[in-house]
Design a protein around this motif. Structure first.
Motif, PDB file in Angstrom:
ATOM      1  N   MET A 130       0.813  -1.214   0.000  1.00 49.32           N
ATOM      2  CA  MET A 130       0.000   0.000   0.000  1.00 49.32           C
ATOM      3  C   MET A 130       0.848   1.267   0.000  1.00 49.32           C
ATOM      4  SD  MET A 130      -3.063  -1.210   2.500  1.00 49.32           S
ATOM      5  CE  MET A 130      -3.811   0.374   2.625  1.00 49.32           C
ATOM      6  N   LEU A 131       2.099   1.177   0.401  1.00 55.13           N
ATOM      7  CA  LEU A 131       2.976   2.346   0.386  1.00 55.13           C
ATOM      8  C   LEU A 131       3.734   2.516  -0.926  1.00 55.13           C
ATOM      9  CD1 LEU A 131       4.427   2.220   3.998  1.00 55.13           C
ATOM     10  CD2 LEU A 131       2.722   3.793   3.074  1.00 55.13           C
ATOM     11  N   SER A 132       3.490   1.665  -1.900  1.00 60.46           N
ATOM     12  CA  SER A 132       4.168   1.780  -3.184  1.00 60.46           C
ATOM     13  C   SER A 132       3.470   2.828  -4.047  1.00 60.46           C
ATOM     14  CB  SER A 132       4.200   0.435  -3.885  1.00 60.46           C
ATOM     15  OG  SER A 132       2.897   0.050  -4.236  1.00 60.46           O
ATOM     16  N   LYS A 133       4.066   3.130  -5.195  1.00 61.76           N
ATOM     17  CA  LYS A 133       3.531   4.175  -6.061  1.00 61.76           C
ATOM     18  C   LYS A 133       2.581   3.647  -7.126  1.00 61.76           C
ATOM     19  CE  LYS A 133       7.379   7.305  -5.530  1.00 61.76           C
ATOM     20  NZ  LYS A 133       8.389   8.121  -6.199  1.00 61.76           N
ATOM     21  N   SER A 134       2.563   2.345  -7.332  1.00 64.39           N
ATOM     22  CA  SER A 134       1.711   1.765  -8.356  1.00 64.39           C
ATOM     23  C   SER A 134       0.300   1.554  -7.810  1.00 64.39           C
ATOM     24  CB  SER A 134       2.290   0.430  -8.820  1.00 64.39           C
ATOM     25  OG  SER A 134       1.401  -0.202  -9.703  1.00 64.39           O
ATOM     26  N   LEU A 135      -0.672   1.955  -8.587  1.00 68.61           N
ATOM     27  CA  LEU A 135      -2.064   1.842  -8.156  1.00 68.61           C
ATOM     28  C   LEU A 135      -2.500   0.379  -8.051  1.00 68.61           C
ATOM     29  CD1 LEU A 135      -4.412   3.650  -7.417  1.00 68.61           C
ATOM     30  CD2 LEU A 135      -5.108   3.638  -9.793  1.00 68.61           C
ATOM     31  N   GLN A 168       2.127  10.836 -10.536  1.00 70.19           N
ATOM     32  CA  GLN A 168       1.597  11.476 -11.736  1.00 70.19           C
ATOM     33  C   GLN A 168       0.083  11.649 -11.669  1.00 70.19           C
ATOM     34  OE1 GLN A 168       2.997   9.020 -14.905  1.00 70.19           O
ATOM     35  NE2 GLN A 168       5.122   9.736 -14.725  1.00 70.19           N
ATOM     36  N   LEU A 169      -0.603  10.822 -10.889  1.00 73.73           N
ATOM     37  CA  LEU A 169      -2.052  10.951 -10.754  1.00 73.73           C
ATOM     38  C   LEU A 169      -2.442  12.128  -9.876  1.00 73.73           C
ATOM     39  CD1 LEU A 169      -3.190   7.237 -10.349  1.00 73.73           C
ATOM     40  CD2 LEU A 169      -3.566   8.736 -12.302  1.00 73.73           C
ATOM     41  N   ARG A 170      -1.531  12.593  -9.023  1.00 71.96           N
ATOM     42  CA  ARG A 170      -1.849  13.722  -8.145  1.00 71.96           C
ATOM     43  C   ARG A 170      -2.000  15.015  -8.913  1.00 71.96           C
ATOM     44  NH1 ARG A 170       2.396  11.962  -3.977  1.00 71.96           N
ATOM     45  NH2 ARG A 170       1.180  10.528  -2.731  1.00 71.96           N
ATOM     46  N   GLY A 171      -1.247  15.177  -9.998  1.00 71.58           N
ATOM     47  CA  GLY A 171      -1.355  16.392 -10.799  1.00 71.58           C
ATOM     48  C   GLY A 171      -0.566  17.547 -10.236  1.00 71.58           C
ATOM     49  N   GLY A 211      -3.460   7.497 -18.657  1.00 70.23           N
ATOM     50  CA  GLY A 211      -2.358   6.771 -19.263  1.00 70.23           C
ATOM     51  C   GLY A 211      -1.269   6.343 -18.307  1.00 70.23           C
ATOM     52  N   THR A 212      -1.506   6.389 -17.017  1.00 69.48           N
ATOM     53  CA  THR A 212      -0.503   5.980 -16.042  1.00 69.48           C
ATOM     54  C   THR A 212      -1.179   5.429 -14.800  1.00 69.48           C
ATOM     55  OG1 THR A 212       1.439   6.685 -14.801  1.00 69.48           O
ATOM     56  CG2 THR A 212      -0.348   8.272 -14.997  1.00 69.48           C
ATOM     57  N   ARG A 228      -0.587  -2.167  -7.200  1.00 72.11           N
ATOM     58  CA  ARG A 228      -0.024  -2.704  -5.961  1.00 72.11           C
ATOM     59  C   ARG A 228      -0.820  -2.236  -4.743  1.00 72.11           C
ATOM     60  NH1 ARG A 228       6.452  -2.934  -5.786  1.00 72.11           N
ATOM     61  NH2 ARG A 228       6.719  -4.423  -7.471  1.00 72.11           N
ATOM     62  N   ILE A 229      -1.320  -1.034  -4.786  1.00 66.53           N
ATOM     63  CA  ILE A 229      -2.141  -0.535  -3.675  1.00 66.53           C
ATOM     64  C   ILE A 229      -3.428  -1.347  -3.564  1.00 66.53           C
ATOM     65  CG2 ILE A 229      -3.448   1.464  -2.859  1.00 66.53           C
ATOM     66  CD1 ILE A 229      -1.257   3.215  -4.118  1.00 66.53           C
ATOM     67  N   ILE A 230      -4.022  -1.677  -4.694  1.00 64.50           N
ATOM     68  CA  ILE A 230      -5.249  -2.473  -4.685  1.00 64.50           C
ATOM     69  C   ILE A 230      -4.972  -3.879  -4.164  1.00 64.50           C
ATOM     70  CG2 ILE A 230      -7.014  -3.493  -6.172  1.00 64.50           C
ATOM     71  CD1 ILE A 230      -6.712  -0.968  -7.935  1.00 64.50           C
ATOM     72  N   ILE A 231      -3.877  -4.489  -4.593  1.00 71.01           N
ATOM     73  CA  ILE A 231      -3.517  -5.814  -4.092  1.00 71.01           C
ATOM     74  C   ILE A 231      -3.224  -5.740  -2.589  1.00 71.01           C
ATOM     75  CG2 ILE A 231      -1.764  -7.632  -4.224  1.00 71.01           C
ATOM     76  CD1 ILE A 231      -1.602  -7.015  -7.242  1.00 71.01           C
ATOM     77  N   GLY A 232      -2.601  -4.646  -2.143  1.00 71.92           N
ATOM     78  CA  GLY A 232      -2.325  -4.462  -0.715  1.00 71.92           C
ATOM     79  C   GLY A 232      -3.590  -4.380   0.119  1.00 71.92           C
ATOM     80  N   THR A 233      -4.619  -3.702  -0.393  1.00 69.40           N
ATOM     81  CA  THR A 233      -5.880  -3.644   0.354  1.00 69.40           C
ATOM     82  C   THR A 233      -6.553  -5.016   0.418  1.00 69.40           C
ATOM     83  OG1 THR A 233      -7.077  -2.941  -1.634  1.00 69.40           O
ATOM     84  CG2 THR A 233      -6.291  -1.210  -0.148  1.00 69.40           C
ATOM     85  N   ALA A 234      -6.430  -5.790  -0.661  1.00 75.51           N
ATOM     86  CA  ALA A 234      -7.008  -7.145  -0.647  1.00 75.51           C
ATOM     87  C   ALA A 234      -6.274  -8.036   0.354  1.00 75.51           C
ATOM     88  CB  ALA A 234      -6.955  -7.755  -2.043  1.00 75.51           C
TER      89      ALA A 234
END
Length: 113
Positions: free
Chosen positions: A20-25, A105-108, A99-100, A27-33
Motif C-alpha cells: 500500500m505504500l508503493s507508487k503503483s495503483l 503522476q495521478l496527483r497532478g 495513461g498511467t 499494488r495498492i489495490i492488491i495491498g488492500t485485498a
C-alpha cells in the motif's frame, strides 16, 4: 496453533502495508485485498480456534463452536470482494483517461513546483 496464526497475520499485514505504500495503483489495490484477508484471519484467531460440533438443536455434543465469527468473516469476504472489484474498475478507468498508474503522476502536482 494461535502462535502460527499470529505469525501469518503479521506477515500478511506487513506485506499489505508494504504494497500500500508503493507508487503503483495496482499494488495498492492488491495491498488492500491482502490487508482484508489478514483482518479475516485476525477475526477468526481472536474468536479462538475451537474444535466442536455445530450448534444445532437436538445434538448432544460436549463442546459447541460459536458461528458468529464465521458469519462475520463470510460477510466481510463478500464486502472486500466488492470493494476490490470497484477499485480495479476505478484504476482501469483512471489508466484509460490518464495513461498511467503512478500515484505521483495521478496527483497532478507536476505544474505546481
Amino acid at each position: 496453533m494461535e502462535l502460527l496464526m499470529a505469525i501469518v497475520i503479521g506477515i500478511l499485514f506487513s506485506c499489505a502495508v508494504y504494497l500500500m505504500l508503493s507508487k503503483s495503483l495496482l499494488r495498492i489495490i492488491i495491498g488492500t485485498a491482502v490487508l482484508s484477508h489478514g483482518a479475516h484471519l485476525l477475526i477468526l484467531t481472536v474468536s479462538s480456534l475451537k474444535r466442536g460440533a455445530a450448534p444445532l438443536l437436538g445434538q448432544h455434543a460436549e463442546s459447541y463452536v460459536d458461528p458468529l465469527p464465521q458469519a462475520l468473516i463470510l460477510t466481510a469476504i463478500v464486502i472486500s470482494f466488492g470493494v476490490t472489484a470497484f477499485f480495479l474498475v476505478l484504476a482501469y478507468r483512471a489508466y484509460q483517461e490518464l495513461g498511467t498508474d503512478n500515484m505521483d503522476q495521478l496527483r497532478g502536482n507536476e505544474g505546481n513546483d
